[in-house]
Scaffold this motif. Sequence first.
Motif, PDB file in Angstrom:
ATOM      1  N   GLU A   1       0.837  -1.201   0.000  1.00  0.00           N
ATOM      2  CA  GLU A   1       0.000   0.000   0.000  1.00  0.00           C
ATOM      3  C   GLU A   1       0.873   1.252   0.000  1.00  0.00           C
ATOM      4  OE1 GLU A   1      -2.975   0.098   3.098  1.00  0.00           O
ATOM      5  OE2 GLU A   1      -3.290   2.262   2.816  1.00  0.00           O
TER       6      GLU A   1
ATOM      7  N   CYS B   1       0.355   3.977   1.432  1.00  0.00           N
ATOM      8  CA  CYS B   1       0.479   4.488   2.807  1.00  0.00           C
ATOM      9  C   CYS B   1       1.536   3.727   3.594  1.00  0.00           C
ATOM     10  CB  CYS B   1      -0.854   4.387   3.545  1.00  0.00           C
ATOM     11  SG  CYS B   1      -2.083   5.548   2.961  1.00  0.00           S
TER      12      CYS B   1
ATOM     13  N   TYR C   1      -3.298   2.679  -5.039  1.00  0.00           N
ATOM     14  CA  TYR C   1      -3.474   2.342  -3.622  1.00  0.00           C
ATOM     15  C   TYR C   1      -2.518   1.191  -3.306  1.00  0.00           C
ATOM     16  CZ  TYR C   1      -6.168   1.266   0.668  1.00  0.00           C
ATOM     17  OH  TYR C   1      -6.567   1.042   1.959  1.00  0.00           O
TER      18      TYR C   1
ATOM     19  N   CYS D   1      -7.233   6.630   1.828  1.00  0.00           N
ATOM     20  CA  CYS D   1      -6.160   7.093   2.713  1.00  0.00           C
ATOM     21  C   CYS D   1      -4.935   7.548   1.937  1.00  0.00           C
ATOM     22  CB  CYS D   1      -5.771   5.972   3.664  1.00  0.00           C
ATOM     23  SG  CYS D   1      -5.609   4.376   2.862  1.00  0.00           S
ATOM     24  N   CYS D   2      -4.698   6.954   0.743  1.00  0.00           N
ATOM     25  CA  CYS D   2      -3.411   7.173   0.081  1.00  0.00           C
ATOM     26  C   CYS D   2      -3.247   8.571  -0.537  1.00  0.00           C
ATOM     27  CB  CYS D   2      -3.165   6.087  -0.962  1.00  0.00           C
ATOM     28  SG  CYS D   2      -3.161   4.408  -0.274  1.00  0.00           S
TER      29      CYS D   2
HETATM   30 ZN   LIG Z   1      -3.519   4.120   1.980  1.00  0.00          ZN
END
Ligand SMILES: [Zn+2]
Length: 655
Positions: free
Chosen positions: A341, A343, A389, A424-425
């Motif tokens: 991911e 993130c 992602y 989130c990314c």
């Molecule tokens: Zn993420």
Amino acid sequence: MTIDTTRPVTADDRQEDRTTVPDPDVARPVQPGRGTLRGAGLGEVTLDSGFWGDRQRTNAAATLQHCADWMERLGWVGNFDRVATGTTGPERPGWQFSDSEVYKLLEALAWEHGRSGDPAVEALFDRLVDRVLPAEDVDGYLNTCFGHPGRPDRYSDLASGHELYCAGHLLQAAVARLRTHGEDRFTRLGRRVADHVLREFGPEARAGICGHPEIEVALAEFARATGEDRYRAQAELFVERRGHGTLPTIDLLGPAYFQDEVPVRETEAWHGHAVRALYLAAGAVDVAVDGGDDDLLDALGRQWDRTVERRTYVTGGMGSRHQDEGFGDDWELPPDRAYCETCAGIASNMVSWRLYLATGRVEHVDLMERTSYNVLATSPDADGTAFFYANPLQQRVAGTEVLPDAVNARAEGGLRAPWFDVSCCPTNVARTLASWHAYAAAVDGGDTGVLLQYAAGDVRLALDAGTLLLRVDTRYPDDGVVRVTVVEAPTGARLRLRVPSWATGAELARSGDGTRDVAPGWAEVDGVRAGDVVVLRLPTTPRFSWPDPRVDAVRGTIAVERGPLVLCLESTDLPPGSSLDDVRVDVEAAPRPHADGATVRARLVTTAEPAGTRPPFGARPPVTRAGGAFDLPLVPYHRWAQRGPATMRVHLPVA
Ligand SMILES: [Zn+2]
């Protein structure tokens, strides 16, 4: 508990006073409380156009507004209005953690404003704060998913509710604001939210932890930014509470998923959900450094070693399993099912940066380079408005076109998407790119300027005895020549340059001194004076990269790297009618430079008679037919899928 009385916005909240005006030049994302190293300030490094300078400008010009627009459109910003107006109910747009995306964007805007001073960035920051502020409850609680009419009670679902996670991202935004702007209505909000967390989760209150770590690293930095140690003490409490199995199993995800199976200081390698594990580790490093807990710091260093040695992809990506977005076992690094991911790459850099500042070890910065060029830079497209992602190292089926106007249900790879259901990314990329240049240089001991990442631009480091002003000229990573001109230097200033781990055969020349070989690690230049020119030559000839044989999934393959870039083969570059599955690389012929990638000598090996069919296994080896050798072009992995849907491989079978 439902508190439906939101705190009225007061004249004080509208006031833009600053009790202290910090110097944005020295504002930086991480400020350890002890150690001889400090990272560069936002104003100490200015990047020209180039690999990272261009990405920073695209981030500022496109990504920040893109994120704001999507969150407005999907109602994630509107969630704050609903709390403020008392119109919450059972239906609510977004996941329980959507508030955190607004906060990550605020953090990105704060760093970006510190970097550029652009009034349009400040205006967007203010408009978002106008929306967030009125949603605060009277006691400093702020969350749009819990604790309001029609919503679940506060802290009724610590495992998956993400309330402390959201508070953590708000605090990280407040840290960025404190350091780039000084105290204002948003940072005062941060204090009230942090104080609420301390009241609810302090030593005398509920002994809970959040299913998703983040509050730890946020409170530790908030303590540094405010100078109030009680926030660090709370971060330490959260770190120590973890690993005792207090979180329930949810959706078949047990305590290991939450890093709640083994105490942090007893962990051997990072495991479970990768982003959670890495955010927790980042917070634990901060707690260990500022709390003087060297045993914990050593444990985290060993965890980094073990994880990088056995659970990290050639791209620097982390996370081998889709099912729990998690780390796999040692050596479990399948390229096609790599989750990696975006993130997790960003979180890995957060940990490595903290460990570098604590230990000065070059390996941490080497990994940051690998991860920055091959995970962080891979996620956004050239326009900064679509993102990966997951970052797999092999794509078996070409992605289908993503509609520019649609929310993607969490892309597994293939094509970048403008936004995700769990998004989130993009905001994580935004906050990281806005501050990326602050990770490119450092100061050690007050007399040494350290160049960590190479990009053209100006580096103006405040040393104890005066300013060390450097002009860096380079086309890195397209070219490995880095020319550093000393424009200004106090007496006795030293310069330290990172020689990347891959740069065997590097050379360093200082005007008047001749050329010397420098090994991977640190190259030191003593007594630099104005007018000195230091030239570092890093060999960026393409090279094969062999996997450890214990990584079963890529045994018998090679990858190709060029400087810090991992390269890949896309079906776009294959002869018409041929398949990526048939490519075999001749490792007797060295890869050669080609554009910003390389060519390798390859053959297409097709199957004349399979070993067996249905299932595809049999008693005899398959009969294959090899075609003639030809030069096959590879492109930087960070650019893959930018020419449209394609199949792709990083690890190529050896002939
Ligand atoms: Zn993420």
